[in-house]
Design a protein around this motif. Structure first.
Motif, PDB file in Angstrom:
ATOM      1  N   LEU A  54       0.830  -1.203   0.000  1.00 41.92           N
ATOM      2  CA  LEU A  54       0.000   0.000   0.000  1.00 41.92           C
ATOM      3  C   LEU A  54       0.865   1.254   0.000  1.00 41.92           C
ATOM      4  O   LEU A  54       0.602   2.212  -0.738  1.00 41.92           O
ATOM      5  CB  LEU A  54      -0.931  -0.003   1.215  1.00 41.92           C
ATOM      6  N   ALA A  55       1.901   1.242   0.845  1.00 43.37           N
ATOM      7  CA  ALA A  55       2.787   2.406   0.912  1.00 43.37           C
ATOM      8  C   ALA A  55       3.502   2.625  -0.415  1.00 43.37           C
ATOM      9  O   ALA A  55       3.648   3.755  -0.887  1.00 43.37           O
ATOM     10  CB  ALA A  55       3.803   2.230   2.038  1.00 43.37           C
ATOM     11  N   THR A  56       3.939   1.533  -1.015  1.00 41.82           N
ATOM     12  CA  THR A  56       4.618   1.656  -2.300  1.00 41.82           C
ATOM     13  C   THR A  56       3.658   2.150  -3.374  1.00 41.82           C
ATOM     14  O   THR A  56       4.028   2.973  -4.223  1.00 41.82           O
ATOM     15  CB  THR A  56       5.214   0.299  -2.708  1.00 41.82           C
ATOM     16  N   GLY A  57       2.422   1.652  -3.331  1.00 46.95           N
ATOM     17  CA  GLY A  57       1.426   2.121  -4.287  1.00 46.95           C
ATOM     18  C   GLY A  57       1.187   3.618  -4.158  1.00 46.95           C
ATOM     19  O   GLY A  57       1.121   4.340  -5.154  1.00 46.95           O
ATOM     20  N   ARG A  58       1.067   4.081  -2.903  1.00 47.58           N
ATOM     21  CA  ARG A  58       0.877   5.519  -2.691  1.00 47.58           C
ATOM     22  C   ARG A  58       2.116   6.295  -3.122  1.00 47.58           C
ATOM     23  O   ARG A  58       2.012   7.396  -3.686  1.00 47.58           O
ATOM     24  CB  ARG A  58       0.556   5.800  -1.221  1.00 47.58           C
ATOM     25  N   TYR A  59       3.290   5.727  -2.841  1.00 47.76           N
ATOM     26  CA  TYR A  59       4.538   6.393  -3.221  1.00 47.76           C
ATOM     27  C   TYR A  59       4.640   6.508  -4.740  1.00 47.76           C
ATOM     28  O   TYR A  59       4.990   7.574  -5.273  1.00 47.76           O
ATOM     29  CB  TYR A  59       5.716   5.602  -2.661  1.00 47.76           C
ATOM     30  N   GLU A  60       4.331   5.413  -5.440  1.00 44.87           N
ATOM     31  CA  GLU A  60       4.388   5.448  -6.901  1.00 44.87           C
ATOM     32  C   GLU A  60       3.336   6.393  -7.473  1.00 44.87           C
ATOM     33  O   GLU A  60       3.585   7.109  -8.442  1.00 44.87           O
ATOM     34  CB  GLU A  60       4.199   4.032  -7.468  1.00 44.87           C
ATOM     35  N   ALA A  61       2.135   6.385  -6.854  1.00 44.82           N
ATOM     36  CA  ALA A  61       1.100   7.315  -7.310  1.00 44.82           C
ATOM     37  C   ALA A  61       1.552   8.754  -7.086  1.00 44.82           C
ATOM     38  O   ALA A  61       1.307   9.634  -7.925  1.00 44.82           O
ATOM     39  CB  ALA A  61      -0.212   7.050  -6.569  1.00 44.82           C
ATOM     40  N   GLY A  62       2.223   8.986  -5.945  1.00 41.79           N
ATOM     41  CA  GLY A  62       2.752  10.317  -5.689  1.00 41.79           C
ATOM     42  C   GLY A  62       3.810  10.711  -6.701  1.00 41.79           C
ATOM     43  O   GLY A  62       3.864  11.874  -7.143  1.00 41.79           O
ATOM     44  N   ASN A  63       4.653   9.754  -7.080  1.00 46.04           N
ATOM     45  CA  ASN A  63       5.662  10.039  -8.102  1.00 46.04           C
ATOM     46  C   ASN A  63       5.018  10.380  -9.435  1.00 46.04           C
ATOM     47  O   ASN A  63       5.456  11.294 -10.146  1.00 46.04           O
ATOM     48  CB  ASN A  63       6.603   8.847  -8.264  1.00 46.04           C
ATOM     49  N   GLN A  64       3.980   9.633  -9.791  1.00 45.41           N
ATOM     50  CA  GLN A  64       3.284   9.917 -11.045  1.00 45.41           C
ATOM     51  C   GLN A  64       2.624  11.293 -10.995  1.00 45.41           C
ATOM     52  O   GLN A  64       2.655  12.050 -11.973  1.00 45.41           O
ATOM     53  CB  GLN A  64       2.241   8.832 -11.316  1.00 45.41           C
ATOM     54  N   GLU A  65       2.037  11.609  -9.831  1.00 43.88           N
ATOM     55  CA  GLU A  65       1.430  12.929  -9.682  1.00 43.88           C
ATOM     56  C   GLU A  65       2.492  14.024  -9.774  1.00 43.88           C
ATOM     57  O   GLU A  65       2.261  15.080 -10.373  1.00 43.88           O
ATOM     58  CB  GLU A  65       0.701  13.017  -8.338  1.00 43.88           C
ATOM     59  N   ALA A  66       3.664  13.748  -9.165  1.00 45.59           N
ATOM     60  CA  ALA A  66       4.751  14.728  -9.225  1.00 45.59           C
ATOM     61  C   ALA A  66       5.228  14.923 -10.665  1.00 45.59           C
ATOM     62  O   ALA A  66       5.524  16.049 -11.081  1.00 45.59           O
ATOM     63  CB  ALA A  66       5.905  14.282  -8.331  1.00 45.59           C
ATOM     64  N   GLN A  67       5.310  13.824 -11.425  1.00 44.99           N
ATOM     65  CA  GLN A  67       5.715  13.937 -12.821  1.00 44.99           C
ATOM     66  C   GLN A  67       4.701  14.751 -13.617  1.00 44.99           C
ATOM     67  O   GLN A  67       5.068  15.597 -14.446  1.00 44.99           O
ATOM     68  CB  GLN A  67       5.882  12.545 -13.433  1.00 44.99           C
ATOM     69  N   ALA A  68       3.404  14.484 -13.352  1.00 44.21           N
ATOM     70  CA  ALA A  68       2.373  15.262 -14.031  1.00 44.21           C
ATOM     71  C   ALA A  68       2.453  16.730 -13.629  1.00 44.21           C
ATOM     72  O   ALA A  68       2.271  17.624 -14.467  1.00 44.21           O
ATOM     73  CB  ALA A  68       0.987  14.692 -13.703  1.00 44.21           C
ATOM     74  N   GLN A  69       2.740  16.960 -12.344  1.00 46.56           N
ATOM     75  CA  GLN A  69       2.865  18.333 -11.882  1.00 46.56           C
ATOM     76  C   GLN A  69       4.062  19.023 -12.516  1.00 46.56           C
ATOM     77  O   GLN A  69       3.993  20.206 -12.859  1.00 46.56           O
ATOM     78  CB  GLN A  69       2.992  18.372 -10.349  1.00 46.56           C
ATOM     79  N   ARG A  70       5.163  18.274 -12.673  1.00 48.38           N
ATOM     80  CA  ARG A  70       6.330  18.872 -13.327  1.00 48.38           C
ATOM     81  C   ARG A  70       6.008  19.249 -14.776  1.00 48.38           C
ATOM     82  O   ARG A  70       6.490  20.271 -15.280  1.00 48.38           O
ATOM     83  CB  ARG A  70       7.509  17.897 -13.267  1.00 48.38           C
ATOM     84  N   ALA A  71       5.190  18.425 -15.439  1.00 47.15           N
ATOM     85  CA  ALA A  71       4.771  18.772 -16.803  1.00 47.15           C
ATOM     86  C   ALA A  71       3.914  20.034 -16.789  1.00 47.15           C
ATOM     87  O   ALA A  71       4.057  20.907 -17.654  1.00 47.15           O
ATOM     88  CB  ALA A  71       4.002  17.609 -17.423  1.00 47.15           C
ATOM     89  N   ARG A  72       3.008  20.115 -15.790  1.00 52.46           N
ATOM     90  CA  ARG A  72       2.193  21.323 -15.678  1.00 52.46           C
ATOM     91  C   ARG A  72       3.056  22.537 -15.360  1.00 52.46           C
ATOM     92  O   ARG A  72       2.810  23.639 -15.867  1.00 52.46           O
ATOM     93  CB  ARG A  72       1.125  21.146 -14.597  1.00 52.46           C
ATOM     94  N   GLU A  73       4.096  22.329 -14.512  1.00 51.57           N
ATOM     95  CA  GLU A  73       4.990  23.422 -14.175  1.00 51.57           C
ATOM     96  C   GLU A  73       5.762  23.904 -15.410  1.00 51.57           C
ATOM     97  O   GLU A  73       5.993  25.105 -15.571  1.00 51.57           O
ATOM     98  CB  GLU A  73       5.979  22.989 -13.088  1.00 51.57           C
ATOM     99  N   GLN A  74       6.153  22.977 -16.258  1.00 51.45           N
ATOM    100  CA  GLN A  74       6.857  23.366 -17.473  1.00 51.45           C
ATOM    101  C   GLN A  74       5.958  24.227 -18.355  1.00 51.45           C
ATOM    102  O   GLN A  74       6.384  25.258 -18.891  1.00 51.45           O
ATOM    103  CB  GLN A  74       7.317  22.127 -18.239  1.00 51.45           C
ATOM    104  N   TRP A  75       4.691  23.781 -18.484  1.00 50.76           N
ATOM    105  CA  TRP A  75       3.740  24.585 -19.248  1.00 50.76           C
ATOM    106  C   TRP A  75       3.538  25.939 -18.587  1.00 50.76           C
ATOM    107  O   TRP A  75       3.474  26.980 -19.254  1.00 50.76           O
ATOM    108  CB  TRP A  75       2.413  23.844 -19.343  1.00 50.76           C
TER     109      TRP A  75
END
Length: 354
Positions: free
Chosen positions: A56-77
């Motif tokens: 569960l913790a790893t799932g949340r961690y990976e989901a957080g990483n994916q969210e962070a990657q999406a956020q970095r894309a939004r930040e670039q835009w």
């Protein structure tokens, strides 16, 4: 030594908790599940729970990483948008300079009284005042537009910084949670293996541990002995750890991974000593038997009937083992020395390995 890696892990080690997605045994063999023979599920159950928590913790961690990657894309835009806003402000400021210079050249630098005194033609004076009014209005509009653009830029920069800080804080929290569970899991696995080593040294099993198993049904009559794994030493491979050739297929999995009965059968042997360490042998209808060795714990008793996918033990590194893994054999008889290659044997029964 193990053979070279032949298959990547289906999931990371911390996701081994997903191995719980196997069948719950039938009512005939599920009695007492959830309790150990001595009334305490002990370290074995703790390891299983920690695998679930880690998953569960790893799932949340990976989901957080994916969210962070999406956020970095939004930040670039967003940074591109901020760049456009900064360029727009620079253009506005340059325009203000041009307007101010033009206003001065067109008489905007003289007071209105002086313009009246020096004017030779009333019509010329009116035209000058009209030009001056338009110029003043243009300056005012340009200044206001520049102010709005600068205010929007400041707000957007503050918003981007707040989002970035929130994401960094969330990522740090998830990483800490994951790290803490991993550390606790590693300690629990060490305790479980320590108990297994003590049993092997004494040549006496601790008794079956009853673990809660999931209620999802297994669709196939035959399954692989573990759900997620790396293949290591294969059948017939050579090495210094075997008298002649390797008699089974090794599945590299972390200590405490639930081990499953590959098919229906009866437990004909539970042993806790010798080169195989803690081992289980199951006899299946049709004459074949399967062996599960180097375990850290057993969850069935000798003589018990088992269903396909039922948990029968937990993997470990007991006996003559170079590291955590499950040694799996298919035998023509329950005894050693009659092994056949388990990979094609399982594949022929609808449980392909690899």
């Amino acid at each position: 030594m193990r053979s070279p890696r032949r298959q990547p892990l289906l999931v990371p080690a911390l996701l081994c908790a997903f191995t719980v997605l196997v069948a719950r045994p039938t009512d005939a063999v599920a009695g007492g599940v959830g309790r150990r023979a001595d009334g305490d599920s002990g370290i074995s159950a703790q390891v299983v729970r920690l695998y679930q928590d880690a998953a569960l913790a790893t799932g949340r961690y990976e989901a957080g990483n994916q969210e962070a990657q999406a956020q970095r894309a939004r930040e670039q835009w967003f940074e591109e948008l901020l760049g456009r806003e900064r360029r727009e402000i620079a253009v506005l400021r340059e325009g203000l300079g041009r307007i101010a210079r033009a206003q001065y050249r067109d008489g905007g630098g003289l007071p209105l009284t002086a313009q009246i005194i020096f004017a030779t033609d009333p019509a010329e004076l009116m035209r000058g005042q009209h030009v001056f009014s338009r110029t003043t209005l243009a300056v005012d509009n340009a200044v206001e537009k520049s102010r709005r653009a600068e205010a929007r830029l400041a707000a957007d920069e503050a918003k981007a910084a707040a989002v970035r800080r929130r994401m960094e804080r969330r990522s740090a929290e998830l990483a800490t949670l994951k790290r803490d569970i991993e550390r606790t899991l590693e300690e629990a696995r060490g305790q479980l293996q320590g108990q297994a080593d003590a049993s092997v040294a004494a040549g006496s099993c601790r008794g079956a541990v009853r673990l809660d198993q999931p209620q999802q049904a297994v669709e196939n009559t035959w399954v692989t002995p573990v759900a997620a794994y790396e293949l290591s030493a294969g059948f017939g491979s050579g090495g210094s750890h075997w008298a002649s050739r390797h008699t089974g297929q090794d599945f590299a999995v972390p200590i405490g991974t639930p081990v499953r009965a590959v098919g229906a059968g009866r437990v004909v042997k539970v042993s806790c000593g010798g080169a195989f360490g803690i081992e289980i042998v199951i006899e299946h209808p049709g004459g074949y038997s399967t062996q599960y060795a180097h375990l850290a714990a057993v969850t069935v008793d000798q003589g018990a009937s088992v269903a396909p996918g039922q948990w029968i033990g937990q993997s470990g590194t007991s006996g003559n083992s170079t590291g955590p893994h499950l040694h799996f054999e298919v035998r023509v008889t329950p005894e050693a020395g009659s092994a056949v290659d388990p990979v094609p044997w399982l594949a022929a029964r609808g449980a392909p390995v690899g």
